[in-house]
Design a protein around this motif. Sequence first.
Motif, short mmCIF file in Angstrom:
data_model
loop_
_atom_site.label_atom_id
_atom_site.label_comp_id
_atom_site.label_asym_id
_atom_site.label_seq_id
_atom_site.Cartn_x
_atom_site.Cartn_y
_atom_site.Cartn_z
N LYS A 1 0.82 -1.22 0.00
CA LYS A 1 0.00 0.00 0.00
C LYS A 1 0.85 1.27 0.00
N HIS A 2 2.06 1.20 0.55
CA HIS A 2 2.89 2.40 0.61
C HIS A 2 3.38 2.80 -0.78
N MET A 3 3.71 1.81 -1.61
CA MET A 3 4.07 2.12 -3.00
C MET A 3 2.90 2.75 -3.74
N LEU A 4 1.71 2.22 -3.50
CA LEU A 4 0.51 2.74 -4.15
C LEU A 4 0.24 4.17 -3.71
N LEU A 5 0.30 4.41 -2.41
CA LEU A 5 0.02 5.75 -1.90
C LEU A 5 1.07 6.75 -2.34
N GLU A 6 2.31 6.29 -2.47
CA GLU A 6 3.36 7.19 -2.96
C GLU A 6 3.05 7.64 -4.39
N ASP A 7 2.65 6.69 -5.24
CA ASP A 7 2.25 7.04 -6.61
C ASP A 7 1.04 7.98 -6.61
N LEU A 8 0.09 7.69 -5.74
CA LEU A 8 -1.12 8.52 -5.63
C LEU A 8 -0.75 9.96 -5.31
N LEU A 9 0.16 10.15 -4.37
CA LEU A 9 0.52 11.50 -3.94
C LEU A 9 1.34 12.24 -4.99
N TRP A 10 2.24 11.54 -5.67
CA TRP A 10 3.00 12.20 -6.74
C TRP A 10 2.07 12.61 -7.87
N ASP A 11 1.13 11.74 -8.21
CA ASP A 11 0.16 12.07 -9.25
C ASP A 11 -0.69 13.26 -8.83
N ALA A 12 -1.05 13.30 -7.55
CA ALA A 12 -1.86 14.41 -7.04
C ALA A 12 -1.10 15.73 -7.09
N LEU A 13 0.21 15.69 -6.87
CA LEU A 13 1.02 16.91 -7.00
C LEU A 13 0.92 17.45 -8.42
N ASP A 14 1.03 16.57 -9.41
CA ASP A 14 0.91 17.01 -10.81
C ASP A 14 -0.48 17.59 -11.08
N ARG A 15 -1.51 16.94 -10.54
CA ARG A 15 -2.88 17.43 -10.74
C ARG A 15 -3.06 18.81 -10.08
N THR A 16 -2.47 18.96 -8.91
CA THR A 16 -2.56 20.25 -8.21
C THR A 16 -1.89 21.35 -9.01
N GLU A 17 -0.71 21.07 -9.51
CA GLU A 17 0.02 22.07 -10.30
C GLU A 17 -0.76 22.46 -11.55
N SER A 18 -1.33 21.49 -12.22
CA SER A 18 -2.13 21.77 -13.42
C SER A 18 -3.34 22.63 -13.09
N ALA A 19 -3.95 22.37 -11.92
CA ALA A 19 -5.15 23.11 -11.53
C ALA A 19 -4.88 24.58 -11.26
N ILE A 20 -3.74 24.87 -10.62
CA ILE A 20 -3.48 26.26 -10.21
C ILE A 20 -2.67 27.04 -11.24
N LEU A 21 -2.21 26.36 -12.29
CA LEU A 21 -1.37 27.03 -13.29
C LEU A 21 -2.01 28.27 -13.90
N PRO A 22 -3.33 28.24 -14.22
CA PRO A 22 -3.93 29.46 -14.80
C PRO A 22 -3.79 30.69 -13.90
N ALA A 23 -3.76 30.50 -12.60
CA ALA A 23 -3.61 31.64 -11.69
C ALA A 23 -2.21 32.22 -11.77
N LEU A 24 -1.21 31.36 -11.98
CA LEU A 24 0.17 31.83 -12.02
C LEU A 24 0.52 32.47 -13.35
N THR A 25 -0.18 32.05 -14.40
CA THR A 25 0.16 32.54 -15.75
C THR A 25 -0.84 33.54 -16.29
N GLY A 26 -1.94 33.77 -15.56
CA GLY A 26 -2.99 34.65 -16.05
C GLY A 26 -2.69 36.12 -15.83
N ASP A 27 -3.65 36.95 -16.24
CA ASP A 27 -3.52 38.39 -16.09
C ASP A 27 -4.00 38.82 -14.71
N GLY A 28 -3.72 40.08 -14.37
CA GLY A 28 -4.18 40.64 -13.10
C GLY A 28 -3.05 40.88 -12.13
#
Length: 203
Positions: free
Chosen positions: A58-85
Motif C-alpha cells: 500500500k505504501h508504494m501505491l500511496l506514494e504514486d497517488l501523492l506524486w500524481d496528485a502533485l501534478d494534478r494540483t500544479e495543473s489546476a493552479i497554473l492558470p492563476a500563475l500565468t494569467g492576467d491581473g
Amino acid sequence: MSPRTKEQNDAIREMRMNQIMNAAAEVYLEKGIQLEIRDIAVKAELGYGTVYHYYKNKHMLLEDLLWDALDRTESAILPALTGDGDSLRKAEVFSRLLLRKCVEDPSVFIFLKSVADNFHHFPGNRFIKLSADFQERIYLPFVELIREGISSDSPEKTANLIFGSLVGCTALNIHHHMQSDIDVEGIVDMIFSGIQAKERSTE
C-alpha cells in the motif's frame, strides 16, 4: 484472436492504474493509512492479484497517488500563475482553483492534507522529495503572490493560514458528504476579505 499491440497493453495498464488510484483515494478517505490492498481491490472491483500485480504494498501505491496528485494540483493552479491581473487577484484565483480541485479530486485533498500533516502517517523519509517539490511548485509561487499582493510582515504565515483554511473546509465537507454544497466563491471571498481587513487595521 490476435495478440494485443503494445499500444493496447499500455492503454489497458493506464486504465487499470487509474481505476486503482481512484479506488485507493476513496478507501483512504474511509480508513486512512489503515487501508489494505485488499480493500482497494474490493472498491475497484478488481481481483486482489490484479492490484498486487501493479503495487506490491500500500505504501508504494500511496506514494504514486501523492506524486500524481502533485501534478494534478500544479495543473489546476497554473492558470492563476500565468494569467492576467495583479498579484492579489492571482492569489485569490489560485485559492479558488485549489479549493475547487480539492473538492472535486479526493487525491488532491489527500495530498494537501498529507503535506499539512508533514506526512507523519507514512513510514521513513520517502516523502522528503515530494515535500520539496510541493514547496517549489505550489507553495513558494503562492507565497510570492501574497508577498507582492499584500503588505504582510510574514507572507509565509498568511499563505499557511489560507492553505490551512482551504484544506479544513474541504475536510469538513468531505467527511459530512457535502462536497456538492461547498461555496467555493464565498469561502475564498471570506478568507481574503478578512486578511485584507487585518492588513488595513495594522497600517
